[in-house]
Write a protein that holds these residues in place. Structure first.
Motif, PDB file in Angstrom:
ATOM      1  N   PRO A   1      12.303  88.185  63.284  1.00 33.55           N
ATOM      2  CA  PRO A   1      12.643  86.849  63.790  1.00 33.55           C
ATOM      3  C   PRO A   1      12.435  85.779  62.725  1.00 33.55           C
ATOM      4  O   PRO A   1      11.436  85.788  61.996  1.00 33.55           O
ATOM      5  CB  PRO A   1      11.678  86.659  64.967  1.00 33.55           C
ATOM      6  CG  PRO A   1      11.306  88.047  65.384  1.00 33.55           C
ATOM      7  CD  PRO A   1      11.276  88.835  64.114  1.00 33.55           C
ATOM      8  N   GLU A   2      13.392  84.869  62.624  1.00 33.30           N
ATOM      9  CA  GLU A   2      13.274  83.780  61.661  1.00 33.30           C
ATOM     10  C   GLU A   2      12.271  82.736  62.127  1.00 33.30           C
ATOM     11  O   GLU A   2      11.700  82.014  61.305  1.00 33.30           O
ATOM     12  CB  GLU A   2      14.649  83.136  61.446  1.00 33.30           C
ATOM     13  CG  GLU A   2      15.660  84.075  60.801  1.00 33.30           C
ATOM     14  CD  GLU A   2      17.022  83.434  60.628  1.00 33.30           C
ATOM     15  OE1 GLU A   2      17.164  82.241  60.994  1.00 33.30           O
ATOM     16  OE2 GLU A   2      17.943  84.112  60.136  1.00 33.30           O
TER      17      GLU A   2
ATOM     18  N   ASP B   1      18.901  87.168  65.217  1.00 39.94           N
ATOM     19  CA  ASP B   1      18.511  87.212  63.819  1.00 39.94           C
ATOM     20  C   ASP B   1      19.073  88.468  63.154  1.00 39.94           C
ATOM     21  O   ASP B   1      19.722  89.300  63.788  1.00 39.94           O
ATOM     22  CB  ASP B   1      16.986  87.154  63.698  1.00 39.94           C
ATOM     23  CG  ASP B   1      16.425  85.827  64.213  1.00 39.94           C
ATOM     24  OD1 ASP B   1      17.018  84.785  63.894  1.00 39.94           O
ATOM     25  OD2 ASP B   1      15.422  85.845  64.945  1.00 39.94           O
TER      26      ASP B   1
END
Length: 501
Positions: free
Chosen positions: A98-99, A85
């Motif tokens: 974090p996506e 990410d």
């Protein structure tokens, strides 16, 4: 005359002292400055981290953004793989957002290597920083119900849960004596056989999942028993299709394996335990392992767990032993890491019980890692109660005095099963049905009143398989089908066990 001489001499001395002081200060200013004094987010060993948490390290020197990437600041979800990410760098702070949220109860490991360099002097930290935390489990009652699935008819010996095909839910890699199986979660905790039969001529007794080649998906490392079998690494293509890496690793008579970045270089290494000296295996970053030449405890070792036991930001080793090769009582051993993957024996000889599993976690909520030991029945004894050993924060363990259960335990896994913020334990027994023990927050456990099947299922793994935010259980057995149990939102009574000392 003499007074003038004395004043002149004093003036000269003062001038010399001031000149020397300025020279020292000027020299100090010219010394190269390395990033140091890291502040870590989330806190190491925290098991209540929000699932959408950032991951960050802050140094006391500004960091060059061009030196930050997924290798120099590596974030591994042990149920997800390496995160690729976007990083943000502000002064000395490196941050990954974090996506995708972490899975409930997921163990996350972070490495900040020595290759994140100061923007001023171009130098990195003297030591890498490695830490672990767990994502929060939200809800659950620790009351489990069988989904009714019969998952295979094979000699299942271990199971690893993780998102093997990248669709966001947890699949299962089942290690077996004979071919290992891959079960795909089709959603809602319904599993389908992938059709793969991996290592038909290998008796795999343990499996650990992790992103071994740093490509963003979960690979598998299996430990194999027998005099002619070695550990195997299975590479994932990202769609849960596994290929033998053709490596024979870790020597014969294997019993367990644990993955973690032992030398702080941004990839996952391994400790491989066996009947004989345990092996320290280092990863080149591409999933190729080399024996470091270090041999740890020479006993019949059954399990190994990695964690920062002494609070110095590297991964240490706890090895559970079930038999001493010299005929004496088995003792568990603790090895401390120097930060670069070299280990020293602390000299502790712990437990003297035949232990099948060592599970590390902060059981008494004081910020350090304690250990829960799953004890098999000693020779000549009718019972085999489990043990809890508490850490003083420096890697020194003391017996809590608790003796938990009477069954011969095979595996014990820690997680917050009832959503109250502390780590409970799910125990898989050899000759009795499984048990769930709840933590009161101080490291004292009480048994729940629940029925977990008619037969013993001595192997298990925990993870949020139905995606509802709490931790479920996958149980396997030698010859009976495996089963998946989901954690319900029921309230029920439990009772305190009698503590036998």
């Amino acid at each position: 005359m003499n007074a003038k001489i004395r004043l002149g001499t004093l003036s000269l001395v003062l001038s010399t002292i001031l000149l020397a002081a300025f020279s020292v200060l000027d020299g100090a200013a010219a010394l190269p400055l390395r990033p140091a004094n890291p502040i870590l987010e989330p806190d190491p060993n925290d098991h209540q981290v929000p699932r959408n948490s950032i991951v960050a390290i802050t140094y006391d020197e500004d960091i060059n953004p061009n030196t930050v990437n997924e290798t120099t600041f590596a974030v591994f979800g042990m149920e997800s793989g390496l995160f690729f990410d976007t990083y943000s760098i502000a002064g000395g702070k490196i941050q990954l957002t974090p996506e995708q949220a972490f899975h409930a109860g997921e163990l996350v490991q972070v490495t900040a290597t020595t290759e994140t360099l100061s923007i001023v002097d171009g130098l990195g930290p003297l030591q890498p920083t490695v830490w672990q935390f767990r994502a929060r489990s939200e809800g659950g009652s620790a009351f489990f119900k069988d989904t009714g699935q019969a998952l295979g008819e094979m000699n299942s010996l271990s199971v690893g849960l993780g998102d093997l095909d990248g669709d966001g839910d947890l699949d299962a890699f089942v290690a077996s004596c004979g071919p290992s199986f891959v079960w795909i979660n089709t959603g809602g905790m319904v599993f389908a056989d992938s059709g793969q039969r991996l290592g038909s001529d290998i008796c795999s007794v343990d499996v650990a999942l992790g992103d071994l080649d740093s490509d963003g998906d979960l690979d598998a490392f299996t430990a194999s028993s027998g005099t002619s079998y070695f550990g195997k690494v299975w590479w994932n293509n990202g769609a849960a299709v596994f290929t033998d890496s053709s490596q024979n690793i870790g020597d014969s008579l294997g019993s367990g394996v644990a993955l973690g970045d032992l030398d702080g270089d941004g990839d996952l290494d391994a400790i491989y335990v066996r009947k004989g000296p345990a092996k320290v295996l280092l990863n080149d970053g591409n999933g190729i392992f080399t024996d470091s030449g270090q041999d740890l405890v020479d006993q019949v070792s059954m399990d190994v767990a990695l964690g920062d036991l002494d609070g110095d930001n590297d991964l240490d080793v706890y090895i559970a032993n079930t038999q001493n090769t010299e005929g004496r009582l088995p003792v568990d051993k603790v090895y401390l890491n120097d930060g670069h993957g070299f280990f020293s024996d602390t000299g502790q000889s712990l437990s003297e019980s035949p232990n099948n599993t060592a599970a590390l976690g902060d059981l008494d909520n004081d910020g350090d890692l304690d250990v829960y030991l799953a004890v098999t029945r000693p020779v000549g004894s009718q019972i085999g109660p489990d043990e809890v050993w508490l850490n003083d924060g420096s890697g020194n363990f003391t017996d809590s005095g608790q003796r938990i259960g009477i069954a011969s335990s095979n595996q014990a896994n820690l997680a917050d099963l009832d959503g109250d913020g502390d780590l409970d334990v799910f125990v898989a027994n050899l000759y009795m049905t499984s048990e769930v023990w709840l933590n009161d927050g101080s490291g004292s456990f009480s048994l729940t009143r629940e029925y977990l099947g008619l037969f013993s299922k001595p192997f298990l793994e925990l993870g949020d398989m139905d995606g509802d935010g709490d931790v479920d259980a996958f149980l396997t057995d030698y010859g009976k089908p495996g089963s998946a149990w989901f954690n319900q939102n029921y309230t029920y009574w439990n009772f305190a066990p009698k503590i036998a000392k």
